[in-house]
Scaffold this motif. Structure first.
Motif, mmCIF file in Angstrom:
data_model
loop_
_atom_site.group_PDB
_atom_site.id
_atom_site.type_symbol
_atom_site.label_atom_id
_atom_site.label_comp_id
_atom_site.label_asym_id
_atom_site.label_seq_id
_atom_site.Cartn_x
_atom_site.Cartn_y
_atom_site.Cartn_z
ATOM 1 N N ASN A 155 10.844 -3.857 -4.657
ATOM 2 C CA ASN A 155 10.409 -5.137 -4.078
ATOM 3 C C ASN A 155 9.182 -4.962 -3.190
ATOM 4 O O ASN A 155 8.223 -5.722 -3.277
ATOM 5 C CB ASN A 155 11.547 -5.769 -3.268
ATOM 6 N N ARG A 156 9.216 -3.926 -2.344
ATOM 7 C CA ARG A 156 8.068 -3.693 -1.457
ATOM 8 C C ARG A 156 6.847 -3.296 -2.278
ATOM 9 O O ARG A 156 5.735 -3.727 -2.015
ATOM 10 C CB ARG A 156 8.451 -2.622 -0.419
ATOM 11 N N PHE A 157 7.074 -2.447 -3.307
ATOM 12 C CA PHE A 157 5.970 -2.013 -4.166
ATOM 13 C C PHE A 157 5.282 -3.212 -4.814
ATOM 14 O O PHE A 157 4.059 -3.338 -4.799
ATOM 15 C CB PHE A 157 6.490 -1.058 -5.259
ATOM 16 N N LYS A 158 6.106 -4.132 -5.356
ATOM 17 C CA LYS A 158 5.543 -5.306 -6.041
ATOM 18 C C LYS A 158 4.836 -6.239 -5.069
ATOM 19 O O LYS A 158 3.817 -6.847 -5.396
ATOM 20 C CB LYS A 158 6.640 -6.040 -6.811
ATOM 21 N N GLU A 159 5.396 -6.343 -3.859
ATOM 22 C CA GLU A 159 4.782 -7.171 -2.807
ATOM 23 C C GLU A 159 3.381 -6.635 -2.498
ATOM 24 O O GLU A 159 2.409 -7.391 -2.427
ATOM 25 C CB GLU A 159 5.663 -7.061 -1.558
ATOM 26 N N LEU A 160 3.284 -5.319 -2.332
ATOM 27 C CA LEU A 160 1.984 -4.707 -2.006
ATOM 28 C C LEU A 160 1.036 -4.780 -3.202
ATOM 29 O O LEU A 160 -0.165 -5.001 -3.032
ATOM 30 C CB LEU A 160 2.175 -3.250 -1.556
ATOM 31 N N GLU A 161 1.588 -4.605 -4.400
ATOM 32 C CA GLU A 161 0.779 -4.655 -5.614
ATOM 33 C C GLU A 161 0.103 -6.023 -5.759
ATOM 34 O O GLU A 161 -1.013 -6.129 -6.255
ATOM 35 C CB GLU A 161 1.682 -4.387 -6.828
ATOM 36 N N SER A 162 0.807 -7.071 -5.287
ATOM 37 C CA SER A 162 0.260 -8.432 -5.433
ATOM 38 C C SER A 162 -0.998 -8.623 -4.580
ATOM 39 O O SER A 162 -1.750 -9.565 -4.802
ATOM 40 C CB SER A 162 1.319 -9.473 -5.059
ATOM 41 N N TYR A 163 -1.200 -7.764 -3.587
ATOM 42 C CA TYR A 163 -2.421 -7.856 -2.774
ATOM 43 C C TYR A 163 -3.634 -7.240 -3.482
ATOM 44 O O TYR A 163 -4.752 -7.344 -2.976
ATOM 45 C CB TYR A 163 -2.226 -7.171 -1.409
ATOM 46 N N GLY A 164 -3.410 -6.570 -4.596
ATOM 47 C CA GLY A 164 -4.521 -5.971 -5.343
ATOM 48 C C GLY A 164 -5.290 -4.976 -4.479
ATOM 49 O O GLY A 164 -4.684 -4.124 -3.815
ATOM 50 N N ASP A 165 -6.612 -5.112 -4.478
ATOM 51 C CA ASP A 165 -7.459 -4.180 -3.728
ATOM 52 C C ASP A 165 -7.333 -4.349 -2.209
ATOM 53 O O ASP A 165 -7.894 -3.551 -1.453
ATOM 54 C CB ASP A 165 -8.930 -4.392 -4.126
ATOM 55 N N ASP A 166 -6.641 -5.404 -1.760
ATOM 56 C CA ASP A 166 -6.539 -5.636 -0.307
ATOM 57 C C ASP A 166 -5.494 -4.763 0.374
ATOM 58 O O ASP A 166 -5.387 -4.764 1.602
ATOM 59 C CB ASP A 166 -6.237 -7.124 -0.029
#
Lengths: 177, 177
Positions: free
Chosen positions: B67-78
């Motif tokens: 869940n945390r990985f996907k949350e961070l992944e959604s920020y892309g390059d940010d």
């Protein structure tokens, strides 16, 4: 504003005269200097000019402002900029921001990062900085952060200590421009 | 790895014997210790155990991690987390993160915040920390940041100076738990 109230109350078959001196200063201040989230119309209320008191802040076009505003708005509670507007002059006189960093450490914990605190030079001494910092720290806590951090100059250390912060590490920087 | 090459070359009707000692250490290291972005399978490669060398990092379930990985992944390059995997042991031996803060100051500028740098205790002295920091700083620069910042202990100041950073301010913290 201090209000003085008089009255008479009957207790155990005796009459008592009572005098209450009520200090309304705080509640009046709360109305005059309410902390709220940044609104898109705050550009016209001197928001960018206020930031110029903090650091290099060249003017931006309305489009640039709106694009950045909408970008930040899309983060919801994960990036909040707050302001205090002077109700009389309709000018923004204090601001600060906090963004929520999501980590894997501390059981997938979160950390609030406070940035860009500034109070208008004409509004110093009114505890507005403290109001802004408390608002941002409360926001970080309410979103589940285990701590909130900020970087400041040694000159501002005493102010942040009054806001409940303690010195911890040193900040290192690398400039690209 | 050092390669030694021998050869004979004709120049101006004379024959010259030449010996070349070629040091391939850097290119070999680049292959063995390549910096890449965090992948969801890195939990099984000791990513969380590595973070435990940095600070409090209780184990998390696979679901929490994803869940945390996907949350961070959604920020892309940010928001980028990078790792170095030991190609032989398939273990994650270094990591660090950077997230991009979007501001109104500096013509709606951006700042990179580097966090959670750690190198496995068995892999110190291989310049992996520098590789990770350079990767993250390069990422911040490539996304248009005007600077990149980080907080560290006084003990680590010299290391970050070697990475091109300079001491600037002090970090203040307020803990909620």
């Amino acid at each position: 504003m201090t209000q003085t109230l008089f009255g008479i109350e009957k207790l155990n078959h005796k009459y008592f005269l009572f005098i209450v001196m009520q200090n309304n200063k705080d509640s009046t201040d709360d109305e005059t200097y309410r902390v709220r989230k940044l609104e898109i119309t705050d550009k016209k209320k001197g928001f960018m000019e206020l930031l110029q008191q903090l650091t290099i802040c060249d003017p931006v076009t309305d489009d640039e402002f709106q694009n950045r505003f909408k970008e930040l708005e899309s983060y919801g509670d994960d990036h909040v900029i707050c302001v205090i507007e002077n109700a009389t002059s309709s000018k923004i006189i204090a601001t600060g921001s906090v963004f929520i960093e999501k980590k894997f450490i501390r059981s997938c914990g979160k950390v609030g990062h406070i940035e860009d605190i500034v109070v208008d030079s004409s509004a110093r001494g009114l505890q507005l900085g403290k109001k802004v910092v408390n608002f941002l720290a409360d926001h970080a806590r309410s979103t589940g952060c285990y701590k909130v951090i900020l970087d400041c100059s040694a000159d501002n250390k005493a102010f942040y200590e009054k806001c409940g912060f303690k010195e911890k590490e040193i900040q290192m920087v690398k400039y690209f421009v």
